[in-house]
Design a protein around this motif. Structure first.
Motif, PDB file in Angstrom:
ATOM      1  N   SER A 173      12.432  11.259  -5.228  1.00 28.45           N
ATOM      2  CA  SER A 173      12.899   9.965  -4.735  1.00 28.45           C
ATOM      3  C   SER A 173      11.809   8.902  -4.875  1.00 28.45           C
ATOM      4  CB  SER A 173      13.359  10.072  -3.281  1.00 28.45           C
ATOM      5  OG  SER A 173      12.285  10.466  -2.456  1.00 28.45           O
ATOM      6  N   GLN A 174      12.230   7.662  -4.920  1.00 26.07           N
ATOM      7  CA  GLN A 174      11.311   6.544  -5.113  1.00 26.07           C
ATOM      8  C   GLN A 174      10.301   6.431  -3.970  1.00 26.07           C
ATOM      9  OE1 GLN A 174      11.891   4.840  -8.127  1.00 26.07           O
ATOM     10  NE2 GLN A 174       9.828   4.114  -7.787  1.00 26.07           N
ATOM     11  N   ASP A 175      10.682   6.850  -2.775  1.00 23.73           N
ATOM     12  CA  ASP A 175       9.807   6.716  -1.603  1.00 23.73           C
ATOM     13  C   ASP A 175       8.910   7.939  -1.383  1.00 23.73           C
ATOM     14  OD1 ASP A 175      11.757   8.492  -0.766  1.00 23.73           O
ATOM     15  OD2 ASP A 175      12.175   7.448   1.120  1.00 23.73           O
ATOM     16  N   THR A 176       8.734   8.738  -2.425  1.00 20.41           N
ATOM     17  CA  THR A 176       7.910   9.945  -2.332  1.00 20.41           C
ATOM     18  C   THR A 176       6.601   9.754  -3.085  1.00 20.41           C
ATOM     19  OG1 THR A 176       9.835  11.383  -2.122  1.00 20.41           O
ATOM     20  CG2 THR A 176       7.801  12.404  -2.889  1.00 20.41           C
ATOM     21  N   THR A 197       5.793  12.966   1.124  1.00 17.72           N
ATOM     22  CA  THR A 197       4.760  13.445   0.212  1.00 17.72           C
ATOM     23  C   THR A 197       5.255  14.712  -0.448  1.00 17.72           C
ATOM     24  OG1 THR A 197       3.018  12.541   1.618  1.00 17.72           O
ATOM     25  CG2 THR A 197       2.363  14.208   0.012  1.00 17.72           C
ATOM     26  N   TYR A 198       5.060  14.803  -1.763  1.00 15.02           N
ATOM     27  CA  TYR A 198       5.445  15.976  -2.542  1.00 15.02           C
ATOM     28  C   TYR A 198       4.175  16.551  -3.148  1.00 15.02           C
ATOM     29  CZ  TYR A 198       8.026  18.729  -6.036  1.00 15.02           C
ATOM     30  OH  TYR A 198       8.534  19.747  -6.817  1.00 15.02           O
ATOM     31  N   PRO A 199       3.555  17.542  -2.474  1.00 15.56           N
ATOM     32  CA  PRO A 199       2.321  18.115  -3.023  1.00 15.56           C
ATOM     33  C   PRO A 199       2.606  19.031  -4.205  1.00 15.56           C
ATOM     34  CG  PRO A 199       2.820  19.056  -0.855  1.00 15.56           C
ATOM     35  CD  PRO A 199       3.915  18.095  -1.180  1.00 15.56           C
ATOM     36  N   ILE A 222       3.761  11.581  -4.905  1.00 14.08           N
ATOM     37  CA  ILE A 222       3.448  12.875  -5.506  1.00 14.08           C
ATOM     38  C   ILE A 222       1.944  13.069  -5.386  1.00 14.08           C
ATOM     39  CG2 ILE A 222       3.486  14.294  -7.584  1.00 14.08           C
ATOM     40  CD1 ILE A 222       5.965  12.748  -8.467  1.00 14.08           C
ATOM     41  N   LEU A 223       1.571  14.109  -4.665  1.00 15.00           N
ATOM     42  CA  LEU A 223       0.166  14.406  -4.442  1.00 15.00           C
ATOM     43  C   LEU A 223      -0.274  15.436  -5.481  1.00 15.00           C
ATOM     44  CD1 LEU A 223      -2.354  13.965  -2.727  1.00 15.00           C
ATOM     45  CD2 LEU A 223      -1.521  15.774  -1.201  1.00 15.00           C
ATOM     46  N   PHE A 224      -0.941  14.958  -6.514  1.00 18.09           N
ATOM     47  CA  PHE A 224      -1.382  15.816  -7.604  1.00 18.09           C
ATOM     48  C   PHE A 224      -2.610  16.616  -7.184  1.00 18.09           C
ATOM     49  CE2 PHE A 224       1.199  12.730  -9.919  1.00 18.09           C
ATOM     50  CZ  PHE A 224       1.954  13.600 -10.699  1.00 18.09           C
ATOM     51  N   PRO A 225      -2.815  17.780  -7.800  1.00 18.48           N
ATOM     52  CA  PRO A 225      -3.915  18.644  -7.357  1.00 18.48           C
ATOM     53  C   PRO A 225      -5.298  18.026  -7.522  1.00 18.48           C
ATOM     54  CG  PRO A 225      -2.877  19.521  -9.357  1.00 18.48           C
ATOM     55  CD  PRO A 225      -2.025  18.387  -8.877  1.00 18.48           C
ATOM     56  N   TRP A 226      -5.465  17.124  -8.465  1.00 16.45           N
ATOM     57  CA  TRP A 226      -6.780  16.496  -8.640  1.00 16.45           C
ATOM     58  C   TRP A 226      -7.076  15.461  -7.563  1.00 16.45           C
ATOM     59  CZ3 TRP A 226      -3.218  16.473 -12.754  1.00 16.45           C
ATOM     60  CH2 TRP A 226      -2.400  15.341 -12.844  1.00 16.45           C
ATOM     61  N   ASP A 227      -6.069  15.131  -6.746  1.00 20.20           N
ATOM     62  CA  ASP A 227      -6.243  14.162  -5.664  1.00 20.20           C
ATOM     63  C   ASP A 227      -6.220  14.817  -4.283  1.00 20.20           C
ATOM     64  OD1 ASP A 227      -6.394  11.903  -7.312  1.00 20.20           O
ATOM     65  OD2 ASP A 227      -4.216  11.716  -7.398  1.00 20.20           O
ATOM     66  N   ALA A 228      -6.281  16.128  -4.222  1.00 24.43           N
ATOM     67  CA  ALA A 228      -6.095  16.810  -2.943  1.00 24.43           C
ATOM     68  C   ALA A 228      -7.086  17.949  -2.761  1.00 24.43           C
ATOM     69  CB  ALA A 228      -4.666  17.361  -2.870  1.00 24.43           C
ATOM     70  N   THR A 274       0.830  -1.190   0.000  1.00 24.07           N
ATOM     71  CA  THR A 274       0.000   0.000   0.000  1.00 24.07           C
ATOM     72  C   THR A 274       0.864   1.239   0.000  1.00 24.07           C
ATOM     73  OG1 THR A 274      -0.102   0.147   2.403  1.00 24.07           O
ATOM     74  CG2 THR A 274      -1.785  -1.216   1.337  1.00 24.07           C
ATOM     75  N   LYS A 275       0.223   2.362  -0.274  1.00 25.24           N
ATOM     76  CA  LYS A 275       0.911   3.649  -0.311  1.00 25.24           C
ATOM     77  C   LYS A 275       1.673   3.878   0.986  1.00 25.24           C
ATOM     78  CE  LYS A 275      -0.196   8.545  -0.191  1.00 25.24           C
ATOM     79  NZ  LYS A 275      -0.029   8.787   1.205  1.00 25.24           N
ATOM     80  N   SER A 276       1.048   3.603   2.126  1.00 26.13           N
ATOM     81  CA  SER A 276       1.685   3.884   3.407  1.00 26.13           C
ATOM     82  C   SER A 276       2.914   3.023   3.642  1.00 26.13           C
ATOM     83  CB  SER A 276       0.679   3.713   4.545  1.00 26.13           C
ATOM     84  OG  SER A 276       0.203   2.383   4.574  1.00 26.13           O
TER      85      SER A 276
END
Length: 167
Positions: A139-142, A11-13, A144-150, A3-5
């Motif tokens: 980085s691979q462990d980041t 997190t990179y917004p 990316i929080l896209f604006p359509w998901d936030a 899972t994501k977690s």
């Protein structure tokens, strides 16, 4: 795949404005490599960057490749929902996506359109070798929080989150 977690610790917004600026920067890089016949936008994440790139490069021929591999919490096995049909083998065409992560979707796209130029706005180390052009590496462990998901909401300071075992 987990899972994501379990996979992401950072997190990179990305705001709408940043995505627009980064997509326009991608168009600047691609302009020098053209001319291009059209764009294959990878749905769903590649639709917005593809629209910006199409506008900036004055391209009107746009097709889609519909590949599902994510939901809001998991990355799974990629499924082809629709192939791009206008681009042939990809000669003279751009593939535009928001992100290359592990490269699963990218491998499918490379097989589908072997002669296309593959460009993403963001790239992670595992997938980066599969794209020809990108703007920003994370980085691979980041995640990316896209604006359509936030949506906007209060977030505790990093130090507070770390004290509480959340960061």
């Amino acid at each position: 795949m987990g899972t994501k977690s379990e996979r992401y610790v950072k997190t990179y917004p990305v705001s709408w404005e940043q995505l627009h600026r980064d997509s326009k920067a991608l168009a600047w890089r691609l302009l020098e490599l053209g001319p291009w016949e059209g764009i294959v936008a990878v749905t769903k994440g590649g639709l917005v960057p593809a629209s910006v790139v199409a506008r900036e490069l004055d391209l009107r021929t746009i097709d889609t490749a519909c590949i599902a591999s994510y939901d809001w919490k998991d990355q799974g096995e990629a499924r082809i929902l629709k192939e791009a049909t206008l681009a042939g083998d990809g000669s003279g065409w751009l593939i535009i996506d928001d992100l290359v992560d592990t490269g699963g979707t990218a491998k499918i796209l490379r097989a589908m359109l072997p002669k296309a130029h593959f460009a993403t706005v963001y790239a992670k180390p595992k997938g980066r070798p599969l794209v020809d052009t990108f703007i920003t590496e994370v980085s691979q462990d980041t995640w990316i929080l896209f604006p359509w998901d936030a949506e906007s909401k209060f977030v505790a300071p990093i130090a507070t989150m770390r004290e509480n075992g959340e960061a």
